[in-house]
Design a protein around this motif. Structure first.
Motif, PDB file in Angstrom:
ATOM      1  N   THR A  66       0.840  -1.188   0.000  1.00  0.00           N
ATOM      2  CA  THR A  66       0.000   0.000   0.000  1.00  0.00           C
ATOM      3  C   THR A  66       0.877   1.240   0.000  1.00  0.00           C
ATOM      4  O   THR A  66       2.039   1.188   0.426  1.00  0.00           O
ATOM      5  N   LYS A  67       0.336   2.345  -0.469  1.00  0.00           N
ATOM      6  CA  LYS A  67       1.133   3.566  -0.640  1.00  0.00           C
ATOM      7  C   LYS A  67       0.690   4.699   0.286  1.00  0.00           C
ATOM      8  O   LYS A  67       1.214   5.804   0.172  1.00  0.00           O
ATOM      9  N   ILE A  68      -0.247   4.477   1.179  1.00  0.00           N
ATOM     10  CA  ILE A  68      -0.732   5.546   2.061  1.00  0.00           C
ATOM     11  C   ILE A  68      -0.106   5.371   3.431  1.00  0.00           C
ATOM     12  O   ILE A  68      -0.306   4.351   4.094  1.00  0.00           O
ATOM     13  N   TYR A  69       0.642   6.382   3.859  1.00  0.00           N
ATOM     14  CA  TYR A  69       1.469   6.265   5.058  1.00  0.00           C
ATOM     15  C   TYR A  69       1.307   7.502   5.938  1.00  0.00           C
ATOM     16  O   TYR A  69       1.375   8.639   5.455  1.00  0.00           O
ATOM     17  N   TYR A  70       1.113   7.256   7.241  1.00  0.00           N
ATOM     18  CA  TYR A  70       0.986   8.329   8.228  1.00  0.00           C
ATOM     19  C   TYR A  70       2.206   8.285   9.152  1.00  0.00           C
ATOM     20  O   TYR A  70       2.315   7.392   9.992  1.00  0.00           O
ATOM     21  N   PRO A  71       3.147   9.223   9.004  1.00  0.00           N
ATOM     22  CA  PRO A  71       4.373   9.173   9.801  1.00  0.00           C
ATOM     23  C   PRO A  71       4.163   9.472  11.287  1.00  0.00           C
ATOM     24  O   PRO A  71       4.963   9.030  12.118  1.00  0.00           O
ATOM     25  N   ALA A  72       3.140  10.250  11.635  1.00  0.00           N
ATOM     26  CA  ALA A  72       2.930  10.636  13.036  1.00  0.00           C
ATOM     27  C   ALA A  72       1.824   9.788  13.647  1.00  0.00           C
ATOM     28  O   ALA A  72       0.729   9.686  13.094  1.00  0.00           O
ATOM     29  N   GLY A  73       2.116   9.191  14.791  1.00  0.00           N
ATOM     30  CA  GLY A  73       1.130   8.378  15.483  1.00  0.00           C
ATOM     31  C   GLY A  73       0.965   8.809  16.928  1.00  0.00           C
ATOM     32  O   GLY A  73       1.841   9.457  17.502  1.00  0.00           O
ATOM     33  N   PHE A  74      -0.140   8.418  17.530  1.00  0.00           N
ATOM     34  CA  PHE A  74      -0.449   8.772  18.912  1.00  0.00           C
ATOM     35  C   PHE A  74       0.020   7.719  19.906  1.00  0.00           C
ATOM     36  O   PHE A  74       0.137   7.992  21.111  1.00  0.00           O
ATOM     37  N   HIS A  75       0.273   6.520  19.423  1.00  0.00           N
ATOM     38  CA  HIS A  75       0.299   5.345  20.279  1.00  0.00           C
ATOM     39  C   HIS A  75       1.645   5.050  20.915  1.00  0.00           C
ATOM     40  O   HIS A  75       1.717   4.462  21.995  1.00  0.00           O
TER      41      HIS A  75
END
Length: 362
Positions: A230-239
């Motif tokens: 997949t090509k959709i990436y979120y670099p910032a996470g809460f966890h």
């Protein structure tokens, strides 16, 4: 009654405590080979490297008196079986992240990671100087264990998705891999949360068994190959803003080491802690650039999603407090230390970084 209360109050636990208090230390003699098991598959970028660094450091620093035989996840016991294996004496020590074992005790979350929790430096402040180490000793000793921080990945990415996340409702029914209390947060948003060992994530995503996953960050994620799916990436996470990796010894084995050897295994853990954190930080920016050049679309969660993460995280973190006095003590200590560290960091490093980046155009 939970296992912690049972062991504290049982006659067996009391007798063992008395014997420990009265018996003179019995140190094993000669060279020893000790078995290290891990929650990591062999070759997983960064995390397996961290376990190997520790094994090599102990052997080198002890001049071969202690040889650490590293068995990656699945080679002796499964990745999620290492806690019980070391507690029972099947193996001598493990390297891993302890939110995999919250079924044993929810307080383990504070010694791995809670949502919106401590960064790497904040955790070290708490553990070494503001009561964290003493609470860890109290908790892990119940299971016959002794834990030391031995690695950190730094801030972990929000993860890989097949479709863009535009609002909290997009998590409804989403099959997503995320362990620990972070996974509980997504569960409150309606996700079907999967807790998979790292070595199984690629195949689960490729086969369609899950719709998305978090792993670590750009470098480790690139090595795992998620960009092929997949090509959709979120670099910032809460966890996981600063997940702590531990090396955890069987307490009887640790107590059988000489004082010099005990110092060696602790100092090797401290060295591993620094080395691992810098390994990830040194590689992440270049890896993110390569991912983008390869067509990965970098996204950020909208504020509505962050707000939903925050509200659910508060519920998850506070849920055990009412029924668990020890959890409350750890929670209160952790939060007080994090608040103190964050206040100073925002006035010093935070302001400096903002001004530096503005002046230098970074």
């Amino acid at each position: 009654m939970d296992r912690r209360s049972f062991l504290k109050n049982s006659a067996i636990g009391g007798a063992a405590a008395g014997a420990t208090a009265l018996a003179a230390p019995a140190y094993a003699q000669g060279n020893r080979t000790l078995t290290l098991v891990t929650t990591w598959g062999r070759g997983l970028a960064g995390v397996h490297d961290s376990a190997q660094y520790y094994a090599d450091a102990v052997t080198a620093m002890s001049d071969g008196q202690l040889t650490i035989d590293l068995r990656a996840g699945g080679e002796l016991v499964g990745p999620f079986e290492v806690f019980d294996a070391v507690s029972s004496g099947q193996a001598d020590l493990y390297h891993g992240v302890d939110y995999y074992f919250l079924a044993n005790d929810p307080s383990l979350s504070f010694f791995s990671q809670i949502p919106f929790g401590m960064t790497y430096m904040e955790f070290n402040n708490w553990f070494y100087h503001e009561g964290g180490r003493e609470l860890a000793d109290e908790l892990y000793s119940i299971f016959g264990l002794k834990a030391f921080p031995a690695g950190n990945t730094g801030p972990q990415a929000g993860g890989w998705f097949r479709q863009e996340i535009n609002g909290p409702e997009d998590f409804q029914g989403l099959r997503f891999r995320m362990p620990g209390q972070g996974g509980e947060v997504l569960g409150k948003l309606g996700a079907s949360v999967q807790n998979l060992p790292g070595s199984e994530v690629y195949q689960a995503l490729a086969s369609g068994a899950i719709d998305g996953t978090e792993w670590i960050g750009p470098w480790a994620d690139e090595k795992a190959g998620f960009q092929e799916i997949t090509k959709i990436y979120y670099p910032a996470g809460f966890h996981e803003p600063g997940p702590n990796l531990n090396v955890v010894w069987n307490l009887e084995v640790f107590d059988s080491l000489t004082p010099a050897q005990q110092s060696i295994v602790q100092q090797a853990a401290r060295a591993d802690n620094i080395w691992t954190m810098s390994l990830f930080m040194a590689n992440n920016a270049a890896a993110l650039s390569r991912l983008q050049q390869g067509g990965v679309q970098v996204r950020e969660f909208p504020d509505s999603v962050w707000d939903a993460f925050g509200a659910a995280a508060k519920e998850v973190i506070e849920a055990p407090i009412a029924g668990d006095e020890f959890y409350k003590r750890v929670h209160d200590s952790y939060m007080a230390s994090m608040n103190s560290s964050a206040q100073w960091a925002s006035r010093s490093e935070g302001e400096f970084a903002a001004q530096r980046n503005r002046i230098l155009g970074m």
